[in-house]
Design an enzyme around this catalytic site. Structure first.
Site, PDB file in Angstrom:
ATOM      1  N   GLU A   1       0.835  -1.211   0.000  1.00 16.52           N
ATOM      2  CA  GLU A   1       0.000   0.000   0.000  1.00 16.52           C
ATOM      3  C   GLU A   1       0.871   1.263   0.000  1.00 16.52           C
ATOM      4  OE1 GLU A   1      -2.340   0.550   3.525  1.00 16.52           O
ATOM      5  OE2 GLU A   1      -3.820   1.811   2.521  1.00 16.52           O
TER       6      GLU A   1
ATOM      7  N   LYS B   1     -10.140   2.527  -2.295  1.00 10.74           N
ATOM      8  CA  LYS B   1     -10.336   1.962  -0.951  1.00 10.74           C
ATOM      9  C   LYS B   1     -11.679   2.406  -0.366  1.00 10.74           C
ATOM     10  CE  LYS B   1      -7.593   1.598   3.367  1.00 10.74           C
ATOM     11  NZ  LYS B   1      -6.267   1.958   3.949  1.00 10.74           N
TER      12      LYS B   1
ATOM     13  N   CYS C   1      -5.828  -2.802   2.429  1.00 14.77           N
ATOM     14  CA  CYS C   1      -5.550  -2.697   3.863  1.00 14.77           C
ATOM     15  C   CYS C   1      -6.790  -2.806   4.761  1.00 14.77           C
ATOM     16  CB  CYS C   1      -4.777  -1.419   4.145  1.00 14.77           C
ATOM     17  SG  CYS C   1      -3.871  -1.487   5.736  1.00 14.77           S
TER      18      CYS C   1
END
Lengths: 297, 297
Positions: free
Chosen positions: A44, A117, A154
């Protein structure tokens, strides 16, 4: 879908020199390709330090457009080495509108798709809600020349809903670029519980959905730029791993090494596993309506 | 909710003598109570052999009403020893209508509530769809004198949706009476993958929801009544366990022992864990609608 896919993950420690970081990532991509990888996943926000340790408007200078300079460089690498690349960039979508975005570059150098995300954390040292608007594309897998990729990022890894929605849309591999580490003020037992929880949660997504998982985390210590005590910051815990569709570990990095982690995924396994563990057959969708609520009160 | 709860799980091997099996369970409940347990969980269908290895109409003779003889005996034990009991019974609801039902007896001997298994498996050796109509009560936790219990049963343990819905309704502990084991025709590596997947999937429910998990599995080998070869049947793998809200193992049984497994749950931990891992804050319910579909096609 080919029967097997050779995959690789690049785990690295970053410095404040973004160009150095990116050069290192590119060198590792080439190395992975030379070793036969068909898919390489980067960690990331792999270009920079994990700048979300503070809320600082100057950090928006790190953001870039998609397409932009990073995707151009990665596209050249992808087509030259005939490899699919999953990158993770700080996306500038418009003035004042930024996302934490994963980009998939196909092996012909084209941008196969992006994922913004969806779940954004905000904890001491991880002030992501300041920087990133939650994604608006939703949970849509990305088609590539080697298969349909369920790319998440994540914090998404803690939400079974995200993995399920990707699998239900036909994702053949779940992929998590990650930046997670320890607060060194926590004791060793707490640190171990956190690492274990991170590993089993993602392995459980493999099990629940009958697909392999690739999770790539950074390593190295990054100091808190605002800290008055030298010990403050994040010890990124590495442990990048590749798991099969029963959650079984195929390859796992240690905490500290910078490396190319690789494994060969047998894509026929998902077919077999979903026959012996037919969870998709038995979901009780007639009683799942409340999953679209925040709480059942 | 009290600050700590002393919990116990009874792992046992059964025979064809249901009265013996039940007597053994009752003795273990008393033993757990004498050791200070406030909550005792029995394994799935603890009165009998796992009769679902075959489809045989005579097995319906094993079913009973709720309330019925088993709940009456357990109610007497619960009130005498001031203990909450989670039992798992073959419920006869009406002629031709049966469920795989968990019953919670409160410490005053009353029936606090029941849960009818929602996800029903059907695999070679586990012909549950023949016997059990899928539950119609839904995913509703059960209030008791020691807290709100999220009782699920066996196959439910593979569905993150079930755990989430229980937690969203305020369940403070997830509880899984279980009957799972190996086909001895599988090799050791496959057996290990299956056991690991079972452990991590349920520990991941603890992590995703910030609550402890109690999972109770039977042990012992039970032959397939129809088998022509002596090796056929199920080797139940035991490994009953109690985990905290980070998925950390607090107590775990081995494969073969018949025992009372116990642990003390610190119920303040869930408060702390949900503060440092605030997943409930960040669920993207605006993009979860498709979870109520079978597939996104």
């Amino acid at each position: 879908m080919t029967k097997t896919i050779s995959v690789a993950a690049v785990q690295q420690a970053n410095t404040s020199n973004s160009q150095d970081n990116f050069n290192h990532s590119c060198q590792q991509i080439v190395r992975a390709a030379e070793q036969g990888a068909q898919l390489v996943v980067l960690q990331e926000l792999h270009k920079s330090l994990y700048f979300c340790q503070q809320e600082d408007t100057d950090q928006f200078d790190l953001a870039e457009t998609i397409p932009g300079p990073s995707t151009e460089a990665l596209s050249a690498l992808a087509s030259k080495h005939n490899i699919v690349i999953v990158a993770s960039l700080f996306e500038k979508r418009a003035t004042g509108l930024y996302h934490n975005t994963a980009v998939v570059i196909d092996s012909d150098g084209s941008i196969a798709g992006k994922y913004r995300k969806m779940h954004i954390p905000d904890d001491p040292g991880f002030y992501e809600k300041f920087y990133f608007t939650p994604g608006d594309i939703g949970f849509e897998p990305i088609d590539t020349s080697i298969g349909r990729l369920g790319v998440l990022v994540c914090w998404d890894q803690w939400f079974p809903e995200a993995a399920r929605l990707m699998a239900m849309a036909g994702a053949e591999i779940l992929i998590y670029p990650t930046a997670i580490g320890w607060d060194l003020a926590d004791n060793k037992a707490e640190q171990q519980r956190q690492l274990d929880a991170w590993l089993i949660s993602q392995r459980a997504h493999a099990v629940a959905n009958g697909v392999p998982v690739i999770s790539v985390n950074r390593t190295g210590f990054e100091a808190d730029p605002k800290a008055t005590e030298p010990s403050h910051g994040i010890q990124f815990w590495g442990n990048s791993f590749i798991a099969g569709p029963q959650g079984e570990i195929l390859a796992q990095a240690d905490q500290d090494s910078e490396l190319v982690l690789s494994a060969v995924l047998d894509m026929e396994r998902s077919e077999q596993i979903r026959r012996i563990w037919p969870y998709l057959r038995d979901r009780r969708i007639d009683h799942y309506q409340d999953l679209t609520k925040l709480y059942r009160d």
